[in-house]
Design an enzyme around this catalytic site. Structure first.
Site, PDB file in Angstrom:
ATOM      1  N   ASP A 176       0.875  -1.166   0.000  1.00 25.60           N
ATOM      2  CA  ASP A 176       0.000   0.000   0.000  1.00 25.60           C
ATOM      3  C   ASP A 176       0.922   1.229   0.000  1.00 25.60           C
ATOM      4  O   ASP A 176       2.133   1.098   0.220  1.00 25.60           O
ATOM      5  CB  ASP A 176      -0.880  -0.031   1.245  1.00 25.60           C
ATOM      6  CG  ASP A 176      -1.869   1.127   1.282  1.00 25.60           C
ATOM      7  OD1 ASP A 176      -2.325   1.562   0.218  1.00 25.60           O
ATOM      8  OD2 ASP A 176      -2.160   1.604   2.391  1.00 25.60           O
ATOM      9  N   ASP A 178      -0.113   4.957   1.275  1.00 18.89           N
ATOM     10  CA  ASP A 178      -0.291   5.884   2.392  1.00 18.89           C
ATOM     11  C   ASP A 178      -0.061   5.189   3.729  1.00 18.89           C
ATOM     12  O   ASP A 178      -0.626   4.120   4.004  1.00 18.89           O
ATOM     13  CB  ASP A 178      -1.697   6.470   2.358  1.00 18.89           C
ATOM     14  CG  ASP A 178      -1.938   7.313   1.117  1.00 18.89           C
ATOM     15  OD1 ASP A 178      -2.066   8.532   1.248  1.00 18.89           O
ATOM     16  OD2 ASP A 178      -1.964   6.730   0.008  1.00 18.89           O
ATOM     17  N   GLU A 185      -0.993  10.232   5.118  1.00 14.85           N
ATOM     18  CA  GLU A 185      -2.222   9.960   4.405  1.00 14.85           C
ATOM     19  C   GLU A 185      -2.386  11.133   3.453  1.00 14.85           C
ATOM     20  O   GLU A 185      -2.755  12.234   3.854  1.00 14.85           O
ATOM     21  CB  GLU A 185      -3.405   9.856   5.377  1.00 14.85           C
ATOM     22  CG  GLU A 185      -3.434   8.591   6.202  1.00 14.85           C
ATOM     23  CD  GLU A 185      -3.718   7.352   5.367  1.00 14.85           C
ATOM     24  OE1 GLU A 185      -4.460   7.462   4.356  1.00 14.85           O
ATOM     25  OE2 GLU A 185      -3.205   6.266   5.704  1.00 14.85           O
ATOM     26  N   GLY A 265      -5.283   2.832  -2.682  1.00  5.56           N
ATOM     27  CA  GLY A 265      -6.566   3.510  -2.786  1.00  5.56           C
ATOM     28  C   GLY A 265      -6.365   5.009  -2.830  1.00  5.56           C
ATOM     29  O   GLY A 265      -7.332   5.773  -2.879  1.00  5.56           O
ATOM     30  N   LYS A 309      -8.231  -3.836  -5.353  1.00  7.20           N
ATOM     31  CA  LYS A 309      -6.833  -4.071  -4.963  1.00  7.20           C
ATOM     32  C   LYS A 309      -6.483  -5.544  -5.113  1.00  7.20           C
ATOM     33  O   LYS A 309      -5.458  -5.903  -5.701  1.00  7.20           O
ATOM     34  CB  LYS A 309      -6.592  -3.629  -3.515  1.00  7.20           C
ATOM     35  CG  LYS A 309      -6.229  -2.178  -3.341  1.00  7.20           C
ATOM     36  CD  LYS A 309      -5.683  -1.956  -1.933  1.00  7.20           C
ATOM     37  CE  LYS A 309      -5.111  -0.566  -1.792  1.00  7.20           C
ATOM     38  NZ  LYS A 309      -4.393  -0.382  -0.520  1.00  7.20           N
ATOM     39  N   ASP A 332      -1.933  -1.260   5.582  1.00 12.05           N
ATOM     40  CA  ASP A 332      -2.195  -0.744   6.927  1.00 12.05           C
ATOM     41  C   ASP A 332      -3.662  -0.591   7.286  1.00 12.05           C
ATOM     42  O   ASP A 332      -3.983  -0.334   8.446  1.00 12.05           O
ATOM     43  CB  ASP A 332      -1.518   0.630   7.093  1.00 12.05           C
ATOM     44  CG  ASP A 332      -2.251   1.723   6.342  1.00 12.05           C
ATOM     45  OD1 ASP A 332      -2.514   1.547   5.143  1.00 12.05           O
ATOM     46  OD2 ASP A 332      -2.569   2.756   6.964  1.00 12.05           O
TER      47      ASP A 332
END
Length: 385
Positions: A176, A178, A185, A265, A309, A332
């Site tokens: 991922d 962020d 973020e 995302g 994802k 996360d």
């Protein structure tokens, strides 16, 4: 024929393995297993041998040990076949301190878990301890949950994987972005620039905890960014920081032959920039719609949520000819749950509880480099760190 276990230890010097193995051969004993190492100048060896004349073996091995000035002990041994065991590899990560081995082995003892092998690796202040354990008839998911709770109480990270998975070569790792590869973020950073930080932050937290759907939360947050100048994206990228150790870890993964991807995302502007900076093989993110140099408040094209994802990870693996068992996924939040569950090894990094519950292990923010130990990366990485 009977089995006998022979333990040898003492100051390291040339000829120890030869003298002990010669004594066994001279007595007609067959070595069926052997493991030997040198720790801080101390020679340690364990042998399992099939013997017919035990008295000869005891006499000759003891004589050889005296000649090379090492200590030796011989005891009867009963083999337990590997297929009778429930083997897992538990890796503990944390800052080095007195008592870590004691604390963790006490947990294993309290749970009735047998330790078969222990290996320790130190990288400056970070210590990694790898235990091969036999869970017996215990439920692995319950053991993982309880071990993780105890490890966290001690300020340590824990990854637990089946021995069969541990032995299997990993070939693709997916991160991922962020709060995983970068210490931010990014949507919250955009929101602060747009003056809607508080509203967006609340939506982000609810999404990370799995309280609202990711797609709904993303669309609502992006609406709040309407009118933001595109130049702000570059401004934000220039100031975000990579997670400590991320650059070194990715470089080592690439050198070890991994395909490395970021599937986020978050937004493609940032995943594409990250791909270029780190030399990643793949990068996927949501595309912000831009008109006349400003954000429209909409997402362009497909939305990358949890299902998407997982689908993208499968797509990459299929393209590269990599089986799901050879995929590592690191994330996360709740949006990473499906790709974590479907990967051969799923790591919850700096994660919320909802993700830790389904991951094979959890690693805290300061220990990203600990993945090097979990994945058995080459020693060169240890030196760089």
């Amino acid at each position: 024929m009977k089995l006998i276990a022979i333990s040898v230890y003492g100051e390291d010097k040339p000829g120890i393995v030869y003298r002990i193995s010669k004594a066994l051969a001279d007595c007609g004993a067959n070595i069926v297993d052997i493991e030997q190492t040198v720790l801080q100048g101390m020679f340690v060896m364990f042998i399992v041998a099939e013997v017919e004349d035990e008295s000869c073996v005891r006499k000759e091995v003891q004589k050889a040990a005296e000649d090379v000035k090492v200590n030796v002990s011989l005891t009867p041994f009963q083999r337990k076949e590997e297929d009778e065991k429930n083997l897992y590899v538990v890796t503990i990560l944390g800052k080095d301190r007195v008592g870590i081995v004691r604390d963790i082995t006490k947990i294993f003892l309290d749970f009735g878990i047998n330790i078969e092998k222990t290996t320790l690796t130190a990288r400056e202040e970070l210590i990694s301890i790898e235990f091969l354990v036999d869970l017996g008839n215990k439920d692995a998911a319950e053991v993982r949950r309880r071990l993780r709770g105890e490890a966290e109480r001690l300020g340590l990270d824990l990854v637990m994987q089946p021995y069969s998975t541990f032995r299997r070569e990993k070939r693709l790792i997916v991160f991922d972005m962020d709060s995983t590869l970068v210490e931010a973020e990014i949507i919250d950073e955009l929101a602060r620039e747009a003056g809607v930080g508080e509203e967006v932050s609340k939506l982000t937290e609810r999404a990370m905890r799995g309280e609202i759907g990711f797609k709904e939360a993303l669309e609502e947050r992006v609406k709040l960014l309407k009118g933001l100048p595109v130049e702000v994206l570059e401004k934000i990228y220039s100031r975000i920081k990579l997670t400590e150790g991320a650059k070194e870890l990715v470089r080592s993964l690439k050198e070890a032959g991994y395909k490395v991807a970021v599937v986020s995302g978050g937004f493609s502007y940032f995943t594409d920039r990250l791909k270029d900076e780190l030399g990643l093989d793949y990068a996927f993110g949501n595309e912000l719609e831009i008109e006349n140099g400003r954000l429209t408040g909409r997402i362009k094209g497909r939305i990358i949520d949890a299902k998407e994802k997982a689908r993208i990870v499968e797509e990459i693996a299929k393209k590269e000819g990599i089986s799901p068992e050879n995929v590592v996924a690191v994330g996360d939040g709740a949006n990473d749950r499906l790709m974590i569950e479907k990967a051969g090894l799923g790591i919850a990094f700096n994660a919320k509880e909802v993700l830790k519950e389904v991951a094979d292990g959890s690693i805290s923010k300061e220990n990203l480099v600990g993945l090097a130990s979990v994945l058995k990366l080459p020693a060169e990485f240890k030196k760089r760190i």
